[in-house]
Design an enzyme around this catalytic site. Structure first.
Site, PDB file in Angstrom:
ATOM      1  N   HIS A 228      11.918 -18.561  26.280  1.00  0.00           N
ATOM      2  CA  HIS A 228      12.323 -17.708  25.143  1.00  0.00           C
ATOM      3  C   HIS A 228      11.939 -18.471  23.872  1.00  0.00           C
ATOM      4  O   HIS A 228      10.765 -18.739  23.653  1.00  0.00           O
ATOM      5  CB  HIS A 228      13.827 -17.430  25.283  1.00  0.00           C
ATOM      6  CG  HIS A 228      14.388 -16.385  24.366  1.00  0.00           C
ATOM      7  ND1 HIS A 228      13.630 -15.606  23.557  1.00  0.00           N
ATOM      8  CD2 HIS A 228      15.684 -15.990  24.154  1.00  0.00           C
ATOM      9  CE1 HIS A 228      14.419 -14.777  22.874  1.00  0.00           C
ATOM     10  NE2 HIS A 228      15.674 -14.996  23.213  1.00  0.00           N
ATOM     11  N   HIS A 267       4.317 -11.419  27.436  1.00  0.00           N
ATOM     12  CA  HIS A 267       5.592 -10.946  26.900  1.00  0.00           C
ATOM     13  C   HIS A 267       6.145  -9.860  27.816  1.00  0.00           C
ATOM     14  O   HIS A 267       5.379  -9.071  28.363  1.00  0.00           O
ATOM     15  CB  HIS A 267       5.392 -10.384  25.483  1.00  0.00           C
ATOM     16  CG  HIS A 267       6.660 -10.320  24.715  1.00  0.00           C
ATOM     17  ND1 HIS A 267       7.542  -9.269  24.838  1.00  0.00           N
ATOM     18  CD2 HIS A 267       7.217 -11.190  23.848  1.00  0.00           C
ATOM     19  CE1 HIS A 267       8.577  -9.495  24.062  1.00  0.00           C
ATOM     20  NE2 HIS A 267       8.416 -10.659  23.457  1.00  0.00           N
ATOM     21  N   ASP A 323       4.995 -16.954  19.495  1.00  0.00           N
ATOM     22  CA  ASP A 323       5.092 -18.407  19.526  1.00  0.00           C
ATOM     23  C   ASP A 323       3.738 -19.108  19.572  1.00  0.00           C
ATOM     24  O   ASP A 323       3.668 -20.323  19.450  1.00  0.00           O
ATOM     25  CB  ASP A 323       5.911 -18.849  20.746  1.00  0.00           C
ATOM     26  CG  ASP A 323       7.357 -18.434  20.597  1.00  0.00           C
ATOM     27  OD1 ASP A 323       7.899 -18.637  19.500  1.00  0.00           O
ATOM     28  OD2 ASP A 323       7.928 -17.905  21.554  1.00  0.00           O
TER      29      ASP A 323
HETATM   30  N1  CMC Z   1       0.538 -17.813  31.719  1.00  0.00           N
HETATM   31  C1  CMC Z   1       0.023 -17.526  32.939  1.00  0.00           C
HETATM   32  N2  CMC Z   1       0.451 -16.500  33.691  1.00  0.00           N
HETATM   33  C2  CMC Z   1       1.409 -15.720  33.190  1.00  0.00           C
HETATM   34  C3  CMC Z   1       1.977 -15.966  31.937  1.00  0.00           C
HETATM   35  C4  CMC Z   1       1.507 -17.057  31.186  1.00  0.00           C
HETATM   36  N3  CMC Z   1       2.011 -17.324  29.988  1.00  0.00           N
HETATM   37  N4  CMC Z   1       2.935 -15.022  31.682  1.00  0.00           N
HETATM   38  C5  CMC Z   1       2.951 -14.223  32.753  1.00  0.00           C
HETATM   39  N5  CMC Z   1       2.034 -14.649  33.665  1.00  0.00           N
HETATM   40  C6  CMC Z   1       1.702 -14.014  34.939  1.00  0.00           C
HETATM   41  C7  CMC Z   1       2.746 -14.308  36.003  1.00  0.00           C
HETATM   42  O1  CMC Z   1       2.430 -15.476  36.717  1.00  0.00           O
HETATM   43  C8  CMC Z   1       2.697 -13.059  36.825  1.00  0.00           C
HETATM   44  O2  CMC Z   1       1.560 -13.118  37.645  1.00  0.00           O
HETATM   45  P1  CMC Z   1       1.604 -12.546  39.163  1.00  0.00           P
HETATM   46  O3  CMC Z   1       1.817 -11.074  38.982  1.00  0.00           O
HETATM   47  O4  CMC Z   1       0.298 -12.920  39.741  1.00  0.00           O
HETATM   48  O5  CMC Z   1       2.772 -13.235  39.823  1.00  0.00           O
HETATM   49  C9  CMC Z   1       2.432 -11.949  35.804  1.00  0.00           C
HETATM   50  O6  CMC Z   1       1.749 -12.610  34.727  1.00  0.00           O
HETATM   51  C10 CMC Z   1       3.716 -11.307  35.259  1.00  0.00           C
HETATM   52  O7  CMC Z   1       4.558 -12.341  34.770  1.00  0.00           O
HETATM   53  P2  CMC Z   1       6.136 -12.298  34.750  1.00  0.00           P
HETATM   54  O8  CMC Z   1       6.668 -13.699  34.744  1.00  0.00           O
HETATM   55  O9  CMC Z   1       6.611 -11.389  35.850  1.00  0.00           O
HETATM   56  O10 CMC Z   1       6.402 -11.581  33.376  1.00  0.00           O
HETATM   57  P3  CMC Z   1       7.776 -11.519  32.626  1.00  0.00           P
HETATM   58  O11 CMC Z   1       7.754 -10.272  31.843  1.00  0.00           O
HETATM   59  O12 CMC Z   1       8.915 -11.739  33.551  1.00  0.00           O
HETATM   60  O13 CMC Z   1       7.703 -12.801  31.688  1.00  0.00           O
HETATM   61  C11 CMC Z   1       7.365 -14.222  29.849  1.00  0.00           C
HETATM   62  C12 CMC Z   1       7.485 -12.776  30.329  1.00  0.00           C
HETATM   63  C13 CMC Z   1       7.303 -14.231  28.325  1.00  0.00           C
HETATM   64  C14 CMC Z   1       8.589 -15.033  30.294  1.00  0.00           C
HETATM   65  C15 CMC Z   1       6.062 -14.828  30.455  1.00  0.00           C
HETATM   66  O14 CMC Z   1       4.932 -14.096  30.015  1.00  0.00           O
HETATM   67  C16 CMC Z   1       5.912 -16.306  30.121  1.00  0.00           C
HETATM   68  O15 CMC Z   1       6.453 -17.155  30.838  1.00  0.00           O
HETATM   69  N6  CMC Z   1       5.165 -16.640  29.010  1.00  0.00           N
HETATM   70  C17 CMC Z   1       5.047 -18.019  28.595  1.00  0.00           C
HETATM   71  C18 CMC Z   1       6.291 -18.418  27.819  1.00  0.00           C
HETATM   72  C19 CMC Z   1       6.305 -17.800  26.443  1.00  0.00           C
HETATM   73  O16 CMC Z   1       5.323 -17.807  25.710  1.00  0.00           O
HETATM   74  N7  CMC Z   1       7.492 -17.277  26.050  1.00  0.00           N
HETATM   75  C20 CMC Z   1       7.696 -16.686  24.730  1.00  0.00           C
HETATM   76  C21 CMC Z   1       7.982 -15.210  24.800  1.00  0.00           C
HETATM   77  S1  CMC Z   1       7.885 -14.397  23.227  1.00  0.00           S
HETATM   78  C22 CMC Z   1       9.163 -15.033  22.275  1.00  0.00           C
HETATM   79  C23 CMC Z   1      10.493 -14.903  22.871  1.00  0.00           C
HETATM   80  O17 CMC Z   1      10.856 -13.877  23.485  1.00  0.00           O
HETATM   81  O18 CMC Z   1      11.298 -15.833  22.688  1.00  0.00           O
END
Ligand code: CMC
Length: 389
Positions: A228, A267, A323
């Site tokens: 987050h 996201h 971010d």
């Molecule tokens: N790098 C590589 N792969 C990713 C990433 C990433 N940053 N984000 C998602 N994926 C992949 C993930 O591995 C999954 O692949 P598969 O379907 O093959 O298993 C697919 O994309 C869907 O990911 P998810 O984890 O199910 O998506 P989510 O909606 O649960 O997670 C998230 C959203 C923001 C936690 C995630 O994209 C992430 O970890 N991003 C990196 C951390 C980040 O930048 N966070 C800041 C978010 S914006 C500000 C805030 O809200 O605070």
């Protein structure tokens, strides 16, 4: 009993009706009270936007002047809070200090429990928004073993914050207006984001009848996590580890192999370019004009290029989020990485307060209590100690 719907992370569960923030993740749209984020970032100040979030309308000149005055009046921290601050180790994470101190505010302002009284609620919202920059600056200076600098009433919200952080001596502090404006813009972009993890934490804790301070300290805890608000700190760490443009392809291969995530990308809601990231990218240029270019910008731009072209990211609809570039600005402004999430928490306070207020005044709301799907044993006979293996 009917089986509950299984929805980890509440991906498909609406928990409230809200009129504060609108997001269309497919189209990359973000609006506060109906106003597009780009317009607010271009024309407003952070306090104007905080007023908008809280009241539903932009203030007129007199309302804004009154609101600025009220916030200025409440900037000081309670004297005894300095004793609480003194108790933390010198290397305590400033987010931990923030979380504990905001919880401690309730012991200084117990009238926050009268949240059904609009006047008491408004007073405590004002107190919290006013004191967050002071608290953040004190947490920062404690880590640097520097004396605290009290707020200066002659400065606006963001300028005063910068002077409490960085003023070196008793001469009045003048930050470059372009840096102050960049801070205002970053604060506006971070002010609210509907039902994200920390806002959900604020609402959940409020749902058991808690005051604003206790609820927002839970929000700060949720924000601290690297998935987050902690992501901006993680982005800088990632950029530094990659170090140079020629190492980007190797890093991308590691991401695709599942070894690591590309921080600042992806996201839950935006399946398009995060509109905040677009605005921040522009602010990076403005800030670097004053501070000089951070060489890590080239690494970030190269990563973004790969992210926007590579099938791994394209097929998963992963784009830069808020971010991805914010850490570069924070570093250029002179902040150490552990302050980055604090710089998210300070402006998000107005969003948390608006969401708290909406929750408290919403007759549809109940104590938050999700269901589970039990996967353990069926009822079995108790085993006395002597009969256990
Ligand atoms: N790098 C590589 N792969 C990713 C990433 C990433 N940053 N984000 C998602 N994926 C992949 C993930 O591995 C999954 O692949 P598969 O379907 O093959 O298993 C697919 O994309 C869907 O990911 P998810 O984890 O199910 O998506 P989510 O909606 O649960 O997670 C998230 C959203 C923001 C936690 C995630 O994209 C992430 O970890 N991003 C990196 C951390 C980040 O930048 N966070 C800041 C978010 S914006 C500000 C805030 O809200 O605070």
């Amino acid at each position: 009993q009917p089986l509950a719907t299984f929805d980890p992370g509440f991906v498909n569960t609406a928990v409230c009706h809200s009129s504060i923030t609108y997001i269309d993740g497919e189209a990359g749209v973000l609006e506060y009270r109906g106003y597009p984020i780009a317009d607010l970032a271009e024309h407003s100040t952070y306090l104007e936007v905080a007023y908008l979030l809280l009241h539903g309308e932009l203030p007129n000149a007199a309302q804004l002047a009154q609101w600025e005055l009220e916030v200025t009046e409440h900037r000081m921290l309670p004297d005894k809070l300095k004793t609480v601050l003194a108790g933390f180790p010198y290397d305590a994470h400033p987010m931990t200090i923030l979380m504990a101190s905001v919880a401690a505010f309730f012991s200084f302002y117990p009238d926050a429990q009268n949240f059904d009284d609009p006047d008491a609620r408004y007073l405590n919202i004002t107190r919290l928004i006013a004191k967050m920059p002071t608290l953040a600056a004190f947490a920062y200076r404690k880590g640097k073993a520097k004396p605290y600098i009290n707020p200066d009433d002659s400065y606006g919200y963001c300028h005063n914050f910068l002077q409490m952080l960085f003023k070196q001596n008793e001469r009045r502090y003048h930050a470059d207006p372009r840096l102050i404006r960049a801070m205002e813009v970053l604060f506006i972009l971070h002010a609210d984001h509907e039902q994200n993890c920390s806002t959900n934490a604020v609402r959940s804790v409020a749902s058991s009848g808690n005051d604003l301070f206790t609820s927002c300290s839970a929000g700060i805890g949720a924000l601290h996590g690297p998935l987050h608000g902690g992501a901006n700190e993680a982005v800088l760490k990632m950029l530094r580890e990659i170090g140079s443009v020629d190492r980007v392809p190797e890093f991308i291969e590691g991401v695709k192999a599942g070894k690591t995530r590309m921080m600042g990308f992806g996201h839950r809601v935006y399946k398009n370019y995060d509109p905040r990231a677009k605005i921040i990218k522009k602010s990076v240029e403005d800030v670097f004009e004053v501070t000089g270019v951070n060489p890590l910008l080239r690494v970030a731009l190269e990563l973004e290029k790969h992210g926007l072209e590579d099938d791994y990211f394209v097929s998963r609809r992963l784009y830069p989020n808020v971010d991805f570039y914010s850490g570069l600005i924070y570093e250029a402004l002179g902040f150490p990485p552990e302050m980055f999430t604090v710089l998210f928490a300070v402006p998000r306070t107005s969003g948390w307060a608006a969401q708290y207020q909406e929750f408290i005044t919403d007759s549809e709301q109940k104590i938050v209590r999700p269901k589970q799907i039990y996967t353990g044993y069926q009822t079995r006979s108790y085993v006395p100690m002597e009969a256990r293996d």
